[in-house]
Design a protein around this motif. Structure first.
Motif, PDB file in Angstrom:
ATOM      1  N   ALA A 217       2.981  -2.918   9.628  1.00  0.00           N
ATOM      2  CA  ALA A 217       3.892  -1.808   9.942  1.00  0.00           C
ATOM      3  C   ALA A 217       4.274  -1.020   8.686  1.00  0.00           C
ATOM      4  N   ARG A 218       4.096  -1.608   7.500  1.00  0.00           N
ATOM      5  CA  ARG A 218       4.514  -0.919   6.261  1.00  0.00           C
ATOM      6  C   ARG A 218       3.408  -0.061   5.650  1.00  0.00           C
ATOM      7  N   LEU A 219       2.192  -0.221   6.143  1.00  0.00           N
ATOM      8  CA  LEU A 219       1.083   0.518   5.534  1.00  0.00           C
ATOM      9  C   LEU A 219       1.276   2.023   5.724  1.00  0.00           C
ATOM     10  N   GLN A 220       1.092   2.786   4.658  1.00  0.00           N
ATOM     11  CA  GLN A 220       1.200   4.249   4.758  1.00  0.00           C
ATOM     12  C   GLN A 220      -0.190   4.808   5.018  1.00  0.00           C
ATOM     13  N   VAL A 221      -0.386   5.393   6.179  1.00  0.00           N
ATOM     14  CA  VAL A 221      -1.712   5.887   6.554  1.00  0.00           C
ATOM     15  C   VAL A 221      -1.685   7.414   6.612  1.00  0.00           C
ATOM     16  N   ARG A 222      -2.497   8.052   5.763  1.00  0.00           N
ATOM     17  CA  ARG A 222      -2.664   9.502   5.902  1.00  0.00           C
ATOM     18  C   ARG A 222      -3.529   9.701   7.151  1.00  0.00           C
TER      19      ARG A 222
ATOM     20  N   PRO B 190      -5.458  -0.503  -8.436  1.00  0.00           N
ATOM     21  CA  PRO B 190      -4.612  -1.374  -9.268  1.00  0.00           C
ATOM     22  C   PRO B 190      -3.139  -1.321  -8.864  1.00  0.00           C
ATOM     23  N   GLU B 191      -2.687  -0.175  -8.308  1.00  0.00           N
ATOM     24  CA  GLU B 191      -1.264  -0.041  -7.959  1.00  0.00           C
ATOM     25  C   GLU B 191      -0.939  -0.565  -6.565  1.00  0.00           C
ATOM     26  N   GLY B 192      -1.920  -0.594  -5.669  1.00  0.00           N
ATOM     27  CA  GLY B 192      -1.642  -1.016  -4.304  1.00  0.00           C
ATOM     28  C   GLY B 192      -2.752  -0.576  -3.371  1.00  0.00           C
ATOM     29  N   VAL B 193      -2.462  -0.620  -2.074  1.00  0.00           N
ATOM     30  CA  VAL B 193      -3.483  -0.299  -1.069  1.00  0.00           C
ATOM     31  C   VAL B 193      -3.217   1.076  -0.474  1.00  0.00           C
ATOM     32  N   THR B 194      -4.198   1.973  -0.561  1.00  0.00           N
ATOM     33  CA  THR B 194      -4.086   3.290   0.071  1.00  0.00           C
ATOM     34  C   THR B 194      -4.826   3.244   1.401  1.00  0.00           C
ATOM     35  N   ALA B 195      -4.401   4.062   2.340  1.00  0.00           N
ATOM     36  CA  ALA B 195      -5.072   4.038   3.646  1.00  0.00           C
ATOM     37  C   ALA B 195      -5.115   5.427   4.252  1.00  0.00           C
ATOM     38  N   SER B 196      -6.190   5.712   4.974  1.00  0.00           N
ATOM     39  CA  SER B 196      -6.310   7.001   5.650  1.00  0.00           C
ATOM     40  C   SER B 196      -7.150   6.847   6.909  1.00  0.00           C
TER      41      SER B 196
END
Ligand code: HSE
Length: 427
Positions: A235-240, A272-278
């Protein structure tokens, strides 16, 4: 190669079978197909797994709808309380009703009662997966959800197995069969409304197809895979997120102008900073693995530091594949096979990385100049410009999404409606 037949082990045929009492919530496209498989594959399930799944109650939202002929109608109920009472005496609870209500209540009560719960519900797992798993653990229940991501492709299992795929760096692919089917039909020259009506008729789309078109369905599945791959709370993942809408045909023309194809690609990358998602329309290379994934098929590609790349493809939507994945979880649950859940968390972050983008506008008076000048005005170099049909398309240098957003707003303020695709690294 010569095969030594004496070394081939054929599984023993099991005669006796353990009866497993099953309650099923939902008897639509997926639940109905599960009823049919349980009926027609009963002998195979008995022989291969030593199990007999006995359906004892079936919850449906609407009493009057047609149901499979194989279903004993005396099992049907529309009463959630009656269903939960039956679930209390069952061995396995199967949830294929979709949505959050009453699915969350069913899941919570089943797991609190120490039941083994099998669900196809991606929205439920994406929103509540970790808390439901923890609830099951506390009360001796368990949650399995192979069918909640990528339909008939066993990707959940692959990511959940202990010690498999250590050092995952990215998970990407096509996770929504409906939009992929629509895009395939557009490639065949169909109109968007006809393509959408056809995918609905084939049972690929959600009850509310706007979840498919908007990319929410794919984003839910991506959240689940990212949870398993990286330990990020889904639920916390930021998805473009962008999907398909009125711009679908324009997107297809823009991709064609640049010699590629459009796919709605779901992607999560560990930086390196975290997980990006789209989840977004992506221009992919014609003839590449993504472009060759057509119709309702899905493709999941997992890159890992130690294992390199694995790709799993197959049917991603539809009653048969989804019910088949449910059944595999039911067998696993009935045999009490161990499930593994990730606990380490990598922070979710927005994607600020540069990508190349394809921007298409309808070719009209001055459209080409407007596109070129606007990109130049916001400081984006244009690497290529091409035309097809009524569309002029530009391929940009790599820039972050925010810069493209500036160009889109500037084009819109001139009365243009740009179609935007991220350009795949291989395109
Ligand atoms: N509507 C979903 C899809 C069904 O099209 O992928 C499978 O989850």
């Amino acid at each position: 190669m010569k095969i030594d037949e004496s070394r081939i082990r054929i599984p023993a045929v099991r005669r006796g079978a353990r009866t497993v009492r099953v309650v099923l919530a939902g008897c639509g496209t997926v639940g109905g197909e599960l009823v049919r498989i349980l009926h027609h594959a009963a002998d195979e399930i008995r022989q291969r797994h030593g199990l007999h799944f006995e359906l004892v109650r079936v919850l449906v939202a609407h009493g009057g709808r047609p149901r499979p002929g194989e279903l004993d109608r005396a099992l049907l109920t529309t009463d959630v309380d009656a269903f939960l009472a039956a679930a209390a005496g069952a061995d396995v609870v199967v949830e294929a009703i979709g949505g959050i209500d009453p699915a969350l209540r069913i899941a919570t009560e089943a797991l609190r009662g120490g039941k083994r719960l099998v669900t196809a519900n991606k929205a439920l797992v994406a929103a509540h997966g970790p808390e439901l798993v923890a609830l099951g653990r506390r009360h001796g229940g368990r949650l399995d959800f192979e069918s909640a991501a990528a339909g008939g492709i066993p990707i959940v299992r692959a990511l959940r197995e202990p010690l498999s795929l250590t050092g995952i760096t990215s998970v990407r692919g096509i996770l929504n069969g409906t939009t992929n089917y629509v895009l395939s039909r557009l490639e065949d020259g169909w109109s968007f409304p006809d393509a959408l009506a056809d995918t609905q008729a084939r049972g690929f789309a959600e009850a509310d197809p706007s979840r498919d078109l908007s990319g929410e369905d794919a984003a839910d599945k991506l959240r689940i895979l990212v949870w398993l791959a990286f330990g990020v709370e889904p639920a916390r993942l930021q998805v473009r997120r962008r999907g398909l809408g009125d711009d679908a045909e324009r997107l297809a023309r823009t991709a064609r102008a640049l010699d590629g194809a459009v796919r709605i690609v779901a992607e999560a990358v560990r930086t390196p900073e975290g997980v990006t998602a789209s989840v977004e329309p992506v221009l992919v290379a014609a003839g590449g693995d993504l472009a060759r994934t057509r119709d309702e098929a899905n493709l999941v590609v997992v890159d890992s530091r130690w294992n390199g790349r694995i790709a799993l493809g197959g049917p991603g939507a539809g009653g048969g594949p989804t019910a088949s994945a449910l059944l595999s979880d039911m067998v696993r649950a009935a045999r009490r096979q161990r499930a593994v859940h990730p606990s380490s968390a990598v922070p979710p972050i927005p994607d600020r990385r540069p990508h190349a983008w394809a921007v298409g506008v309808e070719r009209g008076r001055g459209a080409q100049e407007a596109l070129g000048h606007t990109l130049a005005r916001v400081g984006i170099n244009n690497e290529r410009m091409a035309w097809t049909g009524g569309t002029v398309a530009a391929r940009t240098e790599p820039v972050p999404w925010a810069r493209i957003g500036l160009a889109v707003r500037a084009l819109e303020s001139q009365g243009l409606t740009p179609a935007v695709l991220r350009v795949d690294a291989d395109a």
